[in-house]
Design a protein around this motif. Sequence first.
Motif, short mmCIF file in Angstrom:
data_model
loop_
_atom_site.label_atom_id
_atom_site.label_comp_id
_atom_site.label_asym_id
_atom_site.label_seq_id
_atom_site.Cartn_x
_atom_site.Cartn_y
_atom_site.Cartn_z
N SER A 194 19.19 -29.55 2.11
CA SER A 194 18.24 -30.80 2.62
C SER A 194 17.70 -31.60 1.25
O SER A 194 16.91 -32.48 1.28
N ILE A 195 18.26 -31.09 -0.03
CA ILE A 195 17.67 -31.93 -1.10
C ILE A 195 18.54 -32.86 -1.80
O ILE A 195 19.92 -32.98 -1.64
N ASN A 196 17.91 -34.27 -2.26
CA ASN A 196 18.70 -35.18 -2.69
C ASN A 196 18.80 -34.81 -4.12
O ASN A 196 18.00 -34.93 -4.98
N GLY A 197 20.19 -34.60 -4.39
CA GLY A 197 20.68 -34.03 -5.72
C GLY A 197 21.14 -35.27 -6.53
O GLY A 197 21.89 -35.00 -7.40
N LYS A 198 20.89 -36.48 -6.46
CA LYS A 198 21.18 -37.40 -7.68
C LYS A 198 20.72 -37.38 -9.01
O LYS A 198 21.52 -37.75 -9.74
N THR A 199 19.49 -37.09 -8.95
CA THR A 199 18.83 -36.82 -10.46
C THR A 199 18.03 -35.45 -10.22
O THR A 199 16.88 -35.65 -9.67
N VAL A 200 18.55 -34.35 -10.61
CA VAL A 200 17.86 -33.05 -10.46
C VAL A 200 17.79 -32.26 -11.58
O VAL A 200 18.68 -32.36 -12.62
N GLU A 201 16.80 -31.45 -11.75
CA GLU A 201 16.79 -30.37 -12.82
C GLU A 201 16.68 -28.97 -11.85
O GLU A 201 16.05 -28.82 -11.18
N ILE A 202 17.87 -28.31 -12.30
CA ILE A 202 17.76 -26.93 -11.59
C ILE A 202 17.53 -25.83 -12.66
O ILE A 202 18.34 -25.88 -13.60
N ALA A 203 16.73 -24.75 -12.36
CA ALA A 203 16.64 -23.56 -13.14
C ALA A 203 16.65 -22.45 -12.26
O ALA A 203 15.88 -22.30 -11.58
N ALA A 204 17.70 -21.71 -12.65
CA ALA A 204 18.11 -20.29 -11.90
C ALA A 204 18.18 -19.29 -12.42
O ALA A 204 18.61 -19.44 -13.98
#
Length: 479
Positions: free
Chosen positions: A349-359
């Motif tokens: 459900s996330i809009n991933g056009k401009t994102v930061e991911i920390a996993a």
Amino acid sequence: PYSYYTEKYRPQLHFSPARNWINDPNGLVYHKGKYHMFYQYKPYGDKWGNVSWGHAVSKDLVHWEQLRVALTPDELGPIFSGSIVVDRHNTSGLFKESSEGLVAIYTSAGEMQQQSLAYSTDEGITWTKYKGNPVIPNPGIKDFRDPKVMWYEKEYKWIMALAAGDHIQFYSSKNLTAWKYMSRFGENEGSHGGVWEVPELIELPVDNDPNNTKWLLKVDINPGSVAGGSGGQYFIGAFDGMRFINENPPNEIRWVDYGKDFYAAQTWFNTGSRKVWIGWMNNWQYADVTPTNPWRGAMSLPRELALKTFRGEGVKLIQMPVKELKGIRKNQYQWKNEKVMPGKNILSSINGKTVEIAAEFELGSASEFGFKVRKSAAEETVIGYDTERHILFVDRTYSGEFIFSPAFAGRYEAILNPIRDRIKLHIFVDWSSVEVFGNAGEIVFTDLIFPNPSSNRIELYSENGYVKLSSLIVNELES
Ligand code: FRU
């Protein structure tokens, strides 16, 4: 107050000029509360040639305001790459008594490449070329360029690192105008698949201990880098005010970035013990045919540098995105202790056009896992981890437009060793790039992508088994 860009592929989180060609960052200097970035620029065309220095400023290293062109070609030639220092004690005598100013040291690239000066008393807006140019005439070396100058407090002198074809030369000066050759480094060290360019010598604490510093010498090569085409390598060692001594075996190669698009980085002068650099997010293999208009070229995200000791591998360069990037976080989503199974995407459900991911992951039975970003039915960029081979990779084969160059589509890999069965990934996704920081930032990938603007899904995937997600934070970003 900040601009928001609407052109197809125009980076939202990265600096790009409103129009026309850019390459290397130049003359990075922090002065009177502002970060200045000059850069190789063609004010009237979107292919490289007859370059000037463009100019932009920022208060936070994230939002940039483009200013007028700073340095234009003269009778000594186009203005190639170089650096700027704050001449705080007026060592050059170019400024009024006991006042300070900015001095640019750059390559005049006419028939021969030579080093020249210009100075500014109005925060880099207007410049006067030094009358005695060139300050280092060409000694008969074809590729002789990219002076990066730093202040060496111990001996109260300026030191310049300069690229000279297949090696680096070091010069020193008391006044920025008279330069003395000191030493050379490198014809038998590191990678020599291409010409050496854009060097920088940087002193950094090891493992955060300010009393234990080492020197990092960064040298770019074109072509012959790890992912093909242009890229950066570095050496770790000592510097005694005169000579750089590599502490590793001469044939050992350490890469700055394992993607294809991080080149010609340099640090900001005058930021104290904090060292931040930025690179040209591009590769000479296709820089003049990337499908963007009316601008061509962008900078990477700024990254903070550190050195860290790894068992069996010695001291390595650590790069982390600057903390100022936290300022553009918008919506945040969090997960903890999830089991990621094939066929289920918790990020749908996330809009991933401009994102930061920390996993952070704990390895499980999955043979491979990771993120697919800028995804649609037809496109995806895969940032994956191969559990058995301990390989982190970025695969942009199906990332979007690629036909502009046969050198563009591809998959790039690096070994990322798990720590107690865990790995960390920190990822920034923009309209035409991905940047991936593995673990503490010891493995980095920077890669351009040109996905359709509607390819905006992200997926967390695993194959042939599960992987445990210890924690995940996804931030939608807005500049
Ligand atoms: C690196 C480089 C430099 C040179 C500049 C010319 O990308 O080739 O060596 O100064 O670009 O634009």
